[in-house]
Write an enzyme that holds these catalytic residues in place. Structure first.
Site, PDB file in Angstrom:
ATOM      1  N   ASP A  62      -3.367 -10.924   5.097  1.00  0.00           N
ATOM      2  CA  ASP A  62      -4.794 -10.703   4.694  1.00  0.00           C
ATOM      3  C   ASP A  62      -5.178 -11.709   3.569  1.00  0.00           C
ATOM      4  OD1 ASP A  62      -7.467 -10.538   4.258  1.00  0.00           O
ATOM      5  OD2 ASP A  62      -7.325  -8.272   4.582  1.00  0.00           O
ATOM      6  N   ASP A 122      -1.651  -5.702   7.526  1.00  0.00           N
ATOM      7  CA  ASP A 122      -2.246  -4.681   8.182  1.00  0.00           C
ATOM      8  C   ASP A 122      -1.896  -4.542   9.332  1.00  0.00           C
ATOM      9  OD1 ASP A 122      -5.125  -2.737   7.125  1.00  0.00           O
ATOM     10  OD2 ASP A 122      -4.397  -3.041   9.297  1.00  0.00           O
ATOM     11  N   ASP A 177      -0.901  -8.588   1.439  1.00  0.00           N
ATOM     12  CA  ASP A 177      -1.128  -7.337   2.160  1.00  0.00           C
ATOM     13  C   ASP A 177      -1.083  -7.751   3.750  1.00  0.00           C
ATOM     14  OD1 ASP A 177      -2.313  -4.968   2.821  1.00  0.00           O
ATOM     15  OD2 ASP A 177      -4.451  -5.998   3.358  1.00  0.00           O
TER      16      ASP A 177
END
Ligand code: SF4
Ligand SMILES: [Zn+2]
Ligand SMILES: [Zn+2]
Lengths: 344, 390
Positions: free
Chosen positions: B295, B97, B95
């Site tokens: 992440d 972000d 992930d």
């Protein structure tokens, strides 16, 4: 890469399935094994066990390959018969260290073959100035996360197209713990045959030579190592049969005596319809000295057990003990040598 | 979000799912996964399971939730409590972000609000309100083409690690825009599926450059240059060594003239000039540049649930969209699916923002009529509310 293990290879790596097959094909019964012809195999097995337990080292010298192969399952049997988990651990560790030393000097095709057949890992040999092998990254990660030194971190490895590069000794180190687990597992699942007296004698010799254990190690005494009188009471309990009051006392005081906790002991008593855990707990705590007079009851002596008709003496293993607590653990006074060495 | 706004968003979402039911597709091995959803009044429901694609579509039309999730994990019994589900394996997911990637644009479009005195300011959230000294400060993060582009370049770096280092097949890698502020990179049906948290932690440390030792690059303290020379990285080396060597080879260093010299000479020259400590700092800086800012918590969580692709994100009204071709992908256009019919809303506050290549805002406490996709975007973020029609 088609390659057959020779008998010399199997002698180096007797934990391999192929070595087990070799032994099976000999089709020897335990009675055969105690014949004079196989004496050296038993001697070798004894040496394996003693070296492992005393020095954490098993020699990798091989004199006769077939005896060497045979000595391995015999050694597993002997260690299992001691019945102490800690020694099974130590033995399997020493065997894995022996295998590690041999594998580090091994020819690449043999390494490939062993890794593939025993651990389903393809160790592909490579032409490289620093590294000797590459293995699949997933196979690497499954094992390397057990190591905590920075050089095992994936980011500090050479990683290319799903492969991790390794030197021979790193590759072997990666798999060593699995060899240990494999051998340990074999011992755990081994069901012991009825031991002929000759083997029991060897066991006594081994027991005599066992190093003293710390109390933590003592707690790993497993049911296999309970004295026959205690095992008998346990059997009665497990079969749901009536256990004489004194039998309960023997079992409880023995288990407390080898360092089990009150909860462990209560857990051993099955939940029968008339079972009252409160009552059992009361009795166990009483024996453990946590109630009433706070006096911890001693394990009865063998003589007392005999008077209650609860002794099931083993000719060899109970030969020189006075208390069930000494069974399989307390060094038996070594036999005096008939002749003392005299100075010339 | 007030009740009217909530009801309106629910109706818009229901309408979308009704008209676009065939766009909803089941993830592979759907019946082994856990599903969950969050309603517009922020109630979370988990441990659901769907057997057929049709069931999932009917559910979306009926429930029209704020968010729909599915597990990266495969279970024997996805509907049982976590300890009883029986974990079989999990997709490997990364992930990225936008909030975690420092960009200058954030000073422009992010702001903070003091919950006590309502004072507002631009940029990163402050520790303490400068007016009333209150500590209860809300952060309002927005995205713009710049920070989303920076996020995308992290995804591109990550994919290079997956292909070149981890040897993952291109066809097993799926890249999604999350529907809000980042990208999910998913690896399905691979041998990585069975790896535990610790092993996944090694993978995420690898791509994010955590724990790289100078020794792995051939340096050791107190060793002569001659003996180090042969161990230093070459530009053609695989993995991190090659990446770092290539960085050095392209790097300008003072007046170093590399003509006729080996890259290893250059690295040693810089090492000599900087000294051990200075060199460590330089390598750390290089690693930071070359690593992918993922992440880490997400990749190591083998029970995590993720937004289901092709479903609407309740905070933006955009969908989580697969990017077939990442380079030209424009999230603020390609993931916008709602219509443009005019809706009147009251906007509390919004910076300038882009949607479908149009610029909107800034707005402050005003009534505006906006295309549906923009109105939902603002309402979803909690920056606007529906204006009554009567
Ligand atoms: S001799 Fe002692 S240890 Fe052996 S069975 Fe009898 S009582 Fe138990
Ligand atoms: Zn304030
Ligand atoms: Zn931005």
């Amino acid at each position: 890469m088609e390659i057959e293990f020779g008998i010399e290879d199997l002698a180096k790596y007797p934990f391999l399935r192929e070595a087990g097959d070799y032994v099976k094909e000999l089709d020897l019964s335990i009675e055969d094994l105690i014949q004079e012809d196989y004496r050296p195999a038993i001697e070798k097995a004894k040496k394996r066990v003693l070296e492992a337990i005393q020095k954490n080292f098993i020699s990798s010298e091989i004199s006769e390959a077939d005896l060497e192969i045979l000595s391995f399952p015999l050694a597993l049997m002997l260690v299992k018969a001691i019945g102490i988990d800690y020694f099974m651990y130590r033995y399997s560790l020493a065997e894995s260290l022996r295998a590690e030393r041999l594998l580090e000097r091994e020819k690449e095709p043999i390494i490939f073959h062993i890794f593939k057949s025993a651990f389903n890992v393809e160790a592909i040999s490579i032409e490289h100035s620093v590294f000797d092998f590459k293995v699949n990254i997933v196979e690497y990660l499954k094992r390397a996360t057990n190591f905590h030194k920075p050089e095992w971190k994936l980011i500090n490895r050479v990683v290319e197209k799903g492969f991790v590069y390794l030197k021979t000794h790193e590759l072997v180190r990666l798999i060593r713990e699995e060899i240990r687990k494999m051998i340990y597992g074999r011992m755990k699942s081994l069901s012991l045959p009825k031991m002929p007296d000759k083997l029991k004698e060897v066991m006594v010799e081994i027991s005599n030579a066992l190093p003293p254990m710390s109390s933590k190690e003592l707690q790993s005494v497993t049911p296999g190592n309970f004295p026959p009188c205690v095992t008998h009471v346990l059997d009665l309990l497990q079969k749901g049969k009536n256990v004489p009051h004194y039998g309960r006392f023997l079992l409880t005081s023995y288990l407390i005596g080898i360092g089990k906790s009150v909860d462990d002991v209560i857990g051993i008593y099955p939940k029968s319809p008339d079972f009252s855990e409160r009552l059992t707990r009361y009795q166990v705590e009483h024996i453990a000295g946590m109630r009433g007079g706070r006096r911890r009851y001693k394990v009865p002596s063998c003589r007392t057990v005999i008077t209650h008709s609860l002794c099931f003496k083993d000719k060899v293993l109970c030969a020189k003990i006075k208390s069930p607590l000494q069974f399989g653990r307390e060094p038996i006074a070594p036999k005096r040598k008939a002749t003392r060495s005299r100075k010339p | 979000m007030n009740g009217k706004t909530m009801a309106f968003l629910g109706q818009v979402f229901r309408d979308f799912y009704y008209k676009n039911a065939e766009r909803i597709s089941a993830p592979i091995r759907m019946n082994e996964r856990e599903f969950g959803y969050m309603s517009f009044n922020k109630v979370m429901v988990r441990h659901l399971s769907f057997q057929k694609e049709g069931e999932l579509r009917v559910f979306l039309i009926k429930e029209a939730p704020h968010s729909v999730y599915y597990s990266c994990a495969y279970y024997h019994e996805p509907t049982l409590a976590m300890e009883e589900k029986g974990w079989k394996g999990a997709d490997l997911i990364f992930d990225i972000d936008a909030d975690a990637i420092p960009t200058d644009c954030k000073e422009e479009h992010n702001n903070w609000v003091c919950k006590d005195c309502s004072l507002m300011g631009k940029g990163k959230r402050l520790e303490k309100c400068p007016k009333c000294g209150g500590m209860r400060i809300d952060e309002e993060n927005w995205v713009c083409p710049l920070c989303l582009e920076a996020t995308k370049s992290e995804a591109i770096k990550l994919i290079d690690f997956l292909l070149e280092d981890f040897g993952i097949q291109k066809k097993s890698i799926k890249v999604y825009f999350s529907g809000s502020r980042g990208y999910h990179v998913t690896v399905e049906e691979s041998s990585f599926e069975g790896l535990d948290q610790m092993a996944r932690n090694e993978l995420s440390d690898y791509v994010s450059g955590v724990g790289l030792s100078l020794e792995s690059l051939g340096f050791s303290k107190g060793v002569s240059y001659e003996s180090m020379y042969g161990l230093l990285p070459l530009t053609k080396d695989p993995g991190w060594r090659g990446r770092i060597a290539r960085f050095f080879s392209e790097m300008e260093f003072e007046d170093y003239d590399s003509t006729g010299k080996d890259n290893r000479d250059k690295i040693l020259y810089i090492y000599g000039k900087k000294g051990y400590k200075g060199f460590v700092d330089l390598v750390n800086m290089i690693v930071k540049k070359l690593s992918a800012k993922i992440d880490v918590m997400v990749t190591t969580d083998i029970h995590r649930i993720f937004r289901l692709f092709n479903t609407l994100h309740g905070s933006t009204g955009m969908i989580k969209k697969e990017c077939d071709d990442l380079i030209p992908f424009d999230p603020l256009t390609d993931a916008v699916v709602l219509g443009e019919e005019p809706i009147q809303v009251f906007v509390n506050h919004s910076p300038k923002f882009t949607l479908k290549r149009n610029l909107f805002g800034p707005y402050k406490s005003e009534k505006v009529t906006l295309p549906l996709m923009v109105a939902v975007y603002l309402m979803g973020k909690g920056a606007a509310r529906l204006v009554d029609y009567e």
